[in-house]
Design an enzyme around this catalytic site. Structure first.
Site, PDB file in Angstrom:
ATOM      1  CG  ASP A  16     -52.324  11.735 -92.199  1.00 51.93           C
ATOM      2  OD1 ASP A  16     -52.078  12.652 -91.387  1.00 51.93           O
ATOM      3  OD2 ASP A  16     -53.439  11.565 -92.713  1.00 51.93           O
ATOM      4  NE  ARG A  96     -53.470   8.498-105.387  1.00 50.73           N
ATOM      5  CZ  ARG A  96     -52.835   9.662-105.322  1.00 50.73           C
ATOM      6  NH1 ARG A  96     -51.653   9.808-105.890  1.00 50.73           N
ATOM      7  NH2 ARG A  96     -53.351  10.682-104.686  1.00 50.73           N
ATOM      8  CG  ASP A 125     -56.285   8.476-104.063  1.00 50.08           C
ATOM      9  OD1 ASP A 125     -56.403   8.449-105.307  1.00 50.08           O
ATOM     10  OD2 ASP A 125     -56.195   9.530-103.409  1.00 50.08           O
ATOM     11  CB  SER A 179     -57.782  15.779 -98.102  1.00 51.19           C
ATOM     12  OG  SER A 179     -57.175  14.756 -98.860  1.00 51.19           O
TER      13      SER A 179
END
Ligand code: ARG
Length: 403
Positions: A16, A96, A125, A179
């Site tokens: 990705d 994050r 996210d 994922s």
């Protein structure tokens, strides 16, 4: 479209983000600097360098953030005993803000005016990255390709890769994979069959814990030392924060500790189902509560428990770098000065149970609580008045109701 001079991309080296890298170079026609963080995800990071090089990236940053992640993010959160919706240990949520902080630091260093990330438009996210960037440098622009480009399916993504000669590994050619997000604190798995909460998760989604049914028949006893609210040793051996967490991940994983199958409420509005594995974090939460149980005053402990859901929600929703999170953190940290000592736990077939605790600062008084004769000044008759006064309003209430 606004003109962008230079972009820092949060880059994993996976399919990705490799596609995102190419897309940014094409669409914006400017230099892209890649940033890849080692958060203990257990993946080789050198392939990311090779891939970025192949795509013509000149400035490639690969940074080991494991110690900072655990000491400045995981441990402060653990001091609060933070759990989102009563169960989730926030393993992705807490990573994050650190990634965002580094992205901002690099952007300033290289004079970039934008940061790009590969989070999708449906998840938490994207919110966490962008709120952190907003709070740390309001002048930086954010590019979120998943919200901007026309790629709307896995098939279109693979077509784009093919058209631009981005190698697609054979295991990525078929249907979309799970994922997965992994770091030293947890592995999270979402998507595919898990999207149906009525379906039992298949065994192969679990990556770092054994099935409790297959865990050893013999329990394992471990001791964790705490200093002012933070774990500092395992079985008497002092360890750095990252080393300590990975040691506990190994121990917990072998005993099937820390599996969670959860349907949670995303900030963006939908419910989602995920499988979490947090072996070390699960042990540490039990141990931290164990040491707090003898070292915290009752009212202090209860106040912590009242604000905990609020604090956890702030982290989940992406408000790590927000004034209210820092205010709550100051309160939590202040409570931890005497939270030192040792906790012994038994790991056994999926459970981590506290079996003993000691502290030089213990508030526990055997003399006070004992059923036996004791020398401590405690007048049993005081309890009578205490109960009588507390019962006063209940008697009025019951009398009125019975009228
Ligand atoms: N639902 C979890 C959270 O919001 C995990 C997200 C995992 N991220 C991912 N890219 N798979 O904290």
């Amino acid at each position: 479209m606004t003109k962008i001079e230079k972009i820092v991309l949060s880059y994993s080296g996976g399919l990705d983000t490799s596609i995102i890298l190419k897309w940014l170079q094409e669409v914006y026609g400017c230099e892209v600097v890649t940033f890849t963080a080692d958060l203990g995800q257990g993946e080789e990071l050198e392939p990311a360098r090779a891939k970025a090089e192949m795509s013509g990236v000149k400035d490639i940053r690969i940074v080991d953030l494991r110690e900072e992640f655990v000491s400045d993010f995981v441990f402060p959160m653990l001091r609060a005993n933070a759990l989102y919706e009563g169960q989730y240990l926030l393993g992705s949520s807490i990573a994050r803000p650190l990634i965002a902080k580094r992205l901002v630091g690099i952007a300033r260093e290289v004079g970039a005016d934008a940061i790009a990330h590969g989070a999708t438009g449906k998840g938490n996210d994207q919110i966490r990255f962008e709120l952190a960037i907003n709070a740390l440098d309001p002048s930086l622009k954010v590019i979120a390709p998943w919200r901007q480009w026309n790629i709307r399916s896995r098939r279109q993504l693979l077509e784009y890769a093919e058209k631009h000669h981005i190698p697609v590994p054979s295991d990525k050619r078929g249907e979309a994979p799970f994922s997965i997000d992994a770091n030293l604190l947890h592995t999270s798995t979402e998507g595919k069959i898990l999207e149906n909460p009525a379906e039992v998760a298949p065994d192969n989604v679990y990556q770092r814990t054994v099935d409790p049914l297959d865990a050893p028949d013999a329990p394992e006893i471990i001791t964790i030392g705490f200093e002012a609210g933070d774990p500092v040793s395992v079985n008497g051996k002092s360890m750095t924060p990252a080393a300590l967490l990975s040691e506990l991940n190994g121990l917990g994983g072998r005993h099937g500790v820390g599996r969670l199958d959860l349907v949670e409420n995303r900030f963006i509005g939908m419910k989602s189902r995920g499988i979490y594995e947090t072996p070390g974090g699960t042990i540490l939460l039990a141990a931290h509560r164990g040491i707090e149980s003898i070292t915290l005053d009752r009212a202090a402990a209860h106040l912590k428990d009242e604000i905990m859901p609020r604090y956890a929600e702030l982290i989940y929703n992406g408000f790590w770098f927000a004034p209210e999170r820092e205010m709550l953190q100051a309160l939590i940290d202040h409570s931890q000065a005497f939270v030192s000592g040792e906790v012994t736990l038994r790991l056994y077939k999926g459970s981590a149970s506290v079996i003993s605790r000691t502290s030089p600062w213990s508030l526990y008084s055997a003399d006070l609580v004992t059923f036996e004769e004791s020398a401590v000044a405690y007048d049993h008759r005081d309890a009578e008045g205490f109960i009588r006064l507390n019962g006063l309003r209940l008697k009025s209430w019951a009398a009125r109701n019975g009228r």
